[in-house]
Design a protein around this motif. Structure first.
Motif, short mmCIF file in Angstrom:
data_model
loop_
_atom_site.label_atom_id
_atom_site.label_comp_id
_atom_site.label_asym_id
_atom_site.label_seq_id
_atom_site.Cartn_x
_atom_site.Cartn_y
_atom_site.Cartn_z
N VAL A 95 0.84 -1.20 0.00
CA VAL A 95 0.00 0.00 0.00
C VAL A 95 0.88 1.25 0.00
N HIS A 96 0.82 2.03 -1.07
CA HIS A 96 1.55 3.31 -1.11
C HIS A 96 0.74 4.39 -0.39
N GLY A 97 1.43 5.45 0.02
CA GLY A 97 0.75 6.55 0.72
C GLY A 97 -0.01 6.01 1.91
N ALA A 98 0.62 5.05 2.61
CA ALA A 98 -0.12 4.22 3.57
C ALA A 98 -0.60 4.98 4.81
N ALA A 99 -0.01 6.15 5.09
CA ALA A 99 -0.48 6.92 6.24
C ALA A 99 -1.51 7.98 5.82
N ALA A 146 -9.96 -7.86 6.81
CA ALA A 146 -11.36 -8.29 6.78
C ALA A 146 -11.73 -8.84 5.40
N TRP A 147 -11.06 -8.35 4.36
CA TRP A 147 -11.36 -8.83 3.02
C TRP A 147 -10.33 -9.86 2.54
N GLY A 148 -9.60 -10.45 3.49
CA GLY A 148 -8.84 -11.66 3.17
C GLY A 148 -7.34 -11.51 3.08
N ALA A 149 -6.82 -10.27 3.10
CA ALA A 149 -5.37 -10.13 2.92
C ALA A 149 -4.63 -10.77 4.11
N SER A 150 -3.58 -11.52 3.81
CA SER A 150 -2.81 -12.16 4.88
C SER A 150 -1.68 -11.25 5.35
N ARG A 151 -1.37 -10.24 4.53
CA ARG A 151 -0.27 -9.35 4.87
C ARG A 151 -0.48 -8.03 4.17
N ALA A 152 -0.21 -6.92 4.86
CA ALA A 152 -0.35 -5.59 4.24
C ALA A 152 0.92 -4.80 4.53
N ILE A 153 1.74 -4.65 3.50
CA ILE A 153 3.02 -3.94 3.64
C ILE A 153 2.78 -2.46 3.29
N ALA A 154 3.08 -1.59 4.24
CA ALA A 154 2.83 -0.15 4.06
C ALA A 154 4.08 0.54 3.54
N VAL A 155 3.91 1.47 2.59
CA VAL A 155 5.00 2.31 2.10
C VAL A 155 4.72 3.75 2.53
N SER A 183 6.70 7.83 3.70
CA SER A 183 7.89 8.65 3.43
C SER A 183 8.70 8.95 4.69
N THR A 184 8.09 8.84 5.86
CA THR A 184 8.82 9.22 7.09
C THR A 184 8.53 8.22 8.21
N GLU A 185 9.40 8.23 9.22
CA GLU A 185 9.23 7.33 10.37
C GLU A 185 7.94 7.62 11.13
N ASP A 186 7.59 8.90 11.29
CA ASP A 186 6.36 9.15 12.06
C ASP A 186 5.12 8.69 11.29
N LYS A 187 5.18 8.69 9.96
CA LYS A 187 4.06 8.13 9.19
C LYS A 187 4.04 6.60 9.33
N ALA A 188 5.21 6.01 9.59
CA ALA A 188 5.26 4.55 9.79
C ALA A 188 4.40 4.18 11.00
N ALA A 189 4.44 4.99 12.05
CA ALA A 189 3.64 4.71 13.25
C ALA A 189 2.15 4.78 12.92
N VAL A 190 1.77 5.75 12.08
CA VAL A 190 0.35 5.89 11.69
C VAL A 190 -0.09 4.63 10.92
N ALA A 191 0.77 4.17 10.02
CA ALA A 191 0.43 2.99 9.21
C ALA A 191 0.32 1.75 10.08
N ASP A 222 3.74 -4.78 8.03
CA ASP A 222 5.13 -4.38 7.84
C ASP A 222 5.12 -2.97 7.29
N VAL A 223 6.17 -2.21 7.58
CA VAL A 223 6.26 -0.85 7.02
C VAL A 223 7.64 -0.67 6.40
N VAL A 224 7.66 -0.11 5.19
CA VAL A 224 8.95 0.19 4.54
C VAL A 224 8.92 1.65 4.08
N LEU A 225 10.12 2.24 3.98
CA LEU A 225 10.19 3.63 3.52
C LEU A 225 10.15 3.66 1.99
#
Ligand SMILES: NC(=O)c1ccc[n+]([C@@H]2O[C@H](COP(=O)([O-])OP(=O)(O)OC[C@H]3O[C@@H](n4cnc5c(N)ncnc54)[C@H](OP(=O)(O)O)[C@@H]3O)[C@@H](O)[C@H]2O)c1
Length: 325
Positions: free
Chosen positions: A146-150, A163-172, A174-182, A189-192
């Motif tokens: 998921v881009h723009g994940a925050a 809820a719709w079946g995903a077993s994993r959602a990797i968030a992309v 731009s910043t560490e504080d947005k990682a916390a939101v995601a 998982d969260v990646v920059l």
């Protein structure tokens, strides 16, 4: 005429053109709603500069969605006076104390969803429903990136994915504080954004993900295609990154992947009853607590311009709403 407070955009000078005014309450038919809060989405920012495909006549009232209480409804409507509802004004008209809307754009709000959460719900969750369920064919056990994940669409995707079946959602993000939101919204998982392709490769043991949810576009598009597993789908939702990417279609052929357009408003316009069908799938998930409502950042009506600006300048965290009463 009874007067009401509303936000007007009278010049296309950006979010700060939004000003508080007093205007007549709407008199048209339909369901009349006393609005408690209105949602803010990226198109609201683009519209204040005349950069969105839908350009309302000036002056216009910004905002695509509201939550509030039904003041009156036509005979035979599925809602009645006093009902708590969320509703879609669709691309303008929301930031006002009173709106009047066709009944098919009004949805009964579960008791456990506040007006502020309800005002930040429909525009993104129904787009994400269209993306994952209707256009993206997400199957149980599949993995997501998921881009723009925050952001609004991003946090909505993260709230709904499992809820719709995903077993994993990797968030992309731009910043560490947005990682916390995601993470708070449900990312596994969260990646920059810088170097996300290699991070995804590592996280998935080289396989890639089944579905990429992309509201950002721009120069990361090709790396998104490269991050797909065979049979994967890249869902084209928006272009907050600015550029509309182009793709060499041999990439689709070589790896058996799809680039899938998701135009929720256009789909709803060509599929009568679609919005209410979407809500019939989403509402029980919210009412049962299986999907948590959004926890928006709330601005007072007087600061609607700042609320819209926070999406344009990328400082928004999660969904943003404006409190009206
Ligand atoms: N296709 C449809 O039917 C449909 C429906 C609704 C919305 N949309 C579109 O979906 C997109 C996202 O909307 P939204 O309301 O979720 O927006 P948002 O809340 O502002 O989130 C967008 C995210 O984009 C990222 N971004 C990357 N580059 C950016 C830039 N230059 N400026 C601003 N943000 C940037 C930001 O995350 P990082 O800082 O972490 O990169 C931000 O969190 C918009 O293009 C909107 O028009 C499409």
């Amino acid at each position: 005429m009874v007067r009401m407070r509303a936000i007007h955009v009278a010049r296309l000078d950006g979010p700060q053109s939004a000003e508080l005014v007093e205007i007549d309450e709407p008199t048209d038919g339909g369901v009349v709603i006393d609005v408690h809060a209105a949602g803010v989405a990226f198109p609201d920012a683009l519209q204040t500069r005349g950069l969105y495909q839908h350009r309302p006549e000036l002056p216009y009232i910004p905002g695509a969605e509201v939550a509030g209480v039904v003041r009156s409804a036509p005979a035979g409507a599925h809602v009645k006076t006093g009902d708590r509802v969320a509703a879609l004004t669709m691309l303008s008209g929301a930031m006002a104390e009173v709106v009047a809307l066709p009944a098919d754009r009004v949805f009964t709000l579960p008791e456990n969803v506040s007006f502020e959460a309800g005002a930040g719900l429909l525009f993104n969750d129904l787009t994400v429903h269209c993306a994952l369920r209707t256009r993206g064919r997400l199957a149980p056990g599949e993995t997501l990136l998921v881009h723009g994940a925050a952001g609004g669409i991003g946090t909505s995707t993260l709230r709904l994915a499992a809820a719709w079946g995903a077993s994993r959602a990797i968030a992309v993000v731009s910043t560490e504080d947005k990682a916390a939101v995601a993470r708070a919204a449900g990312a596994t998982d969260v990646v920059l954004a810088g170097g996300f392709k290699d991070a995804v490769k590592e996280l998935t043991g080289g396989r890639g993900v089944d579905v990429v949810v992309d509201p950002v576009g721009g120069d990361r598009f090709t790396d998104s295609l490269r991050s797909l597993a065979p049979g994967g789908r890249l869902l084209v939702i928006g272009f907050t990154g600015g550029d509309i990417p182009t793709v060499k279609v041999n990439r689709l052929l070589l790896n058996n992947v799809d680039a899938v357009g998701v135009g929720w408003g256009a789909w709803a316009a060509t599929h009568p009853g679609y919005l209410q069908e979407q809500w019939a799938e989403l509402e029980p998930l919210l009412a049962s607590g299986l999907v948590v409502p959004p926890e928006p950042v709330v601005y007072p009506l007087e600061r609607a311009g700042d609320a819209i600006a926070s999406l344009e300048d990328r400082s928004a965290r999660g969904k943003v709403v404006v409190k009206i009463r």
